[in-house]
Motif scaffolding. Structure first.
Motif, short mmCIF file in Angstrom:
data_model
loop_
_atom_site.label_atom_id
_atom_site.label_comp_id
_atom_site.label_asym_id
_atom_site.label_seq_id
_atom_site.Cartn_x
_atom_site.Cartn_y
_atom_site.Cartn_z
N ALA A 193 0.82 -1.21 0.00
CA ALA A 193 0.00 0.00 0.00
C ALA A 193 0.86 1.26 0.00
CB ALA A 193 -0.93 -0.01 1.22
N LYS A 194 1.97 1.20 0.68
CA LYS A 194 2.83 2.37 0.82
C LYS A 194 3.72 2.61 -0.39
CE LYS A 194 6.22 4.35 4.07
NZ LYS A 194 6.93 4.12 5.37
N HIS A 195 4.23 1.54 -1.00
CA HIS A 195 5.31 1.69 -1.97
C HIS A 195 5.00 1.23 -3.39
CE1 HIS A 195 8.27 2.81 1.07
NE2 HIS A 195 7.92 1.76 1.80
N ALA A 196 4.06 0.33 -3.59
CA ALA A 196 3.98 -0.40 -4.85
C ALA A 196 3.10 0.29 -5.90
CB ALA A 196 3.46 -1.82 -4.62
N ASP A 197 3.50 0.09 -7.15
CA ASP A 197 2.66 0.39 -8.30
C ASP A 197 1.92 -0.87 -8.77
OD1 ASP A 197 3.65 3.20 -8.76
OD2 ASP A 197 5.53 2.10 -8.99
N ILE A 198 2.53 -2.02 -8.50
CA ILE A 198 1.97 -3.31 -8.88
C ILE A 198 2.12 -4.24 -7.67
CG2 ILE A 198 2.05 -5.25 -10.51
CD1 ILE A 198 3.72 -3.42 -12.36
N TRP A 199 1.08 -5.02 -7.39
CA TRP A 199 1.16 -6.03 -6.34
C TRP A 199 1.00 -7.40 -6.97
CZ3 TRP A 199 -3.65 -8.49 -4.30
CH2 TRP A 199 -3.36 -9.51 -3.37
N ASN A 200 1.94 -8.31 -6.65
CA ASN A 200 1.87 -9.67 -7.19
C ASN A 200 1.67 -10.67 -6.08
OD1 ASN A 200 3.62 -12.36 -7.88
ND2 ASN A 200 2.52 -11.58 -9.67
N ILE A 201 0.82 -11.66 -6.37
CA ILE A 201 0.57 -12.75 -5.44
C ILE A 201 0.56 -14.06 -6.21
CG2 ILE A 201 -1.95 -12.55 -5.65
CD1 ILE A 201 -2.13 -13.29 -2.65
N PRO A 202 1.12 -15.14 -5.65
CA PRO A 202 1.01 -16.43 -6.33
C PRO A 202 -0.43 -16.91 -6.34
CG PRO A 202 2.76 -16.46 -4.66
CD PRO A 202 1.96 -15.22 -4.44
N GLY A 203 -0.84 -17.47 -7.47
CA GLY A 203 -2.18 -18.03 -7.57
C GLY A 203 -2.25 -19.40 -6.92
N GLY A 204 -3.39 -20.05 -7.10
CA GLY A 204 -3.58 -21.37 -6.53
C GLY A 204 -4.77 -21.43 -5.60
N ASP A 205 -4.92 -20.40 -4.76
CA ASP A 205 -6.07 -20.29 -3.87
C ASP A 205 -6.72 -18.95 -4.17
OD1 ASP A 205 -7.89 -19.98 -1.82
OD2 ASP A 205 -6.57 -20.75 -0.25
N LEU A 206 -7.62 -18.95 -5.15
CA LEU A 206 -8.17 -17.69 -5.63
C LEU A 206 -8.95 -16.97 -4.53
CD1 LEU A 206 -8.54 -15.76 -7.98
CD2 LEU A 206 -10.58 -17.08 -8.64
N ALA A 207 -9.69 -17.72 -3.72
CA ALA A 207 -10.47 -17.08 -2.67
C ALA A 207 -9.56 -16.31 -1.71
CB ALA A 207 -11.29 -18.12 -1.91
N ASP A 208 -8.42 -16.91 -1.37
CA ASP A 208 -7.49 -16.21 -0.48
C ASP A 208 -6.90 -14.99 -1.18
OD1 ASP A 208 -5.84 -16.15 2.04
OD2 ASP A 208 -4.24 -16.28 0.55
#
Length: 293
Positions: A193-208
């Motif tokens: 929230a403070k620094h990023a222009d893009i946030w990446n997360i590994p997929g696999g558990d879409l609900a999470d």
């Protein structure tokens, strides 16, 4: 609009194979970005097998491509001092002619056996999660300043201390390359929230992933930032070159959930024409179908 990229893990594979795939992807317009990862010892396959250092390889690939945006998914902030990392990244952006997406994260937890081996084998210090997150905050602050400030500065953080810090040359991109922060922990999302222009997360558990995206919205609201300023990115592994349907479905579901920046991990060995296969079978195949069909 949804953007699609590929990721080639630089382990258990030869340099020529990676160059071949990136050059091909550079000519396939549906693939907009390409990524490596940042590990020093293989995290899969033969533990004594080959693995390339990410930033060195990225610079070589930047010189052999012309269109792709490129980066590491993601740089471990535990591996390099932030001022040195700022210099490395600025150099790559210059080599690339302004195509770097700067990916960074807290780094692998040393408690994981494979990661612990990586730290032991390279003489890296162990940091607890809170300490590592604080260091990521200071690193992002320092790196941005080195990329943008025109005069030397001092920085006296809890973990990072610099005297007369100055970055030259600056990155080609102004005010600086986009910053991608990867991770899913609450403390990391606060740094997103403070620094990023893009946030990446590994997929696999879409609900999470959707829940974590909602958390990010909340953390943006706490600091007065519009959450729409942060592009939501998901890393998905291609399960099989013979059966693209499950990956198509995962892509369509991620896009429907608001993730507009998709990075597809290519399993090695890479078949001939793999970049065109990704474009035809996954990019076109996924965007042409509603989620769940």
């Amino acid at each position: 609009m949804v953007s699609f990229g590929i990721m080639t893990a630089p382990m258990q594979v030869g340099y020529a194979d990676i160059v071949r795939v990136w050059r091909e992807a550079d000519a396939v317009e549906q693939i907009e970005h390409a990524w490596l990862f940042d590990h020093l010892i293989p995290i899969g396959g033969d533990p004594a097998g080959p693995i390339f250092e990410g930033w060195t390889l990225l610079s070589a690939l930047a010189a052999q491509t012309a269109r792709l945006r490129l980066g590491l998914l993601v740089t471990s902030n535990r591996f390099r001092p932030p001022a040195m990392l700022a210099k490395i990244a600025a150099t790559v952006d210059v080599v690339a002619g302004g195509r770097l997406d700067f990916g960074i994260g807290v780094g692998s937890r040393p408690g994981h056996p494979l990661a612990r081996r990586e730290y032991d084998g390279n003489g890296l210090p162990y940091l607890d999660a809170a300490d590592a997150t604080e260091r990521l905050d200071e690193a992002c602050t320092v790196i941005r300043r080195l990329w943008t400030e025109d005069e030397p500065f001092d920085f006296a953080g809890r973990h990072v201390r610099l005297t007369g810090a100055f970055g030259n040359p600056k990155p080609v991109q102004r005010p600086h390359p986009p910053i991608l922060v990867g991770g899913r922990a609450r403390a990391t999302l606060r740094q997103v929230a403070k620094h990023a222009d893009i946030w990446n997360i590994p997929g696999g558990d879409l609900a999470d992933c959707v829940r974590r995206s909602a958390m990010l919205d909340e953390y943006c609201a706490e600091i007065g930032r519009d959450p729409a300023e942060i592009t939501r990115s998901m890393h998905l592994s291609i399960e099989s070159y013979e059966r693209p349907e499950p990956t198509r479905e995962a892509i369509a579901a991620a896009v429907a959930a608001g993730f507009g920046h998709i990075i597809l991990s290519l399993p090695a060995p890479y078949p001939a024409g793999v970049a065109r296969w990704v474009a035809d079978e996954l990019v076109t195949g996924s965007t042409a179908r509603p989620a769940g069909t």
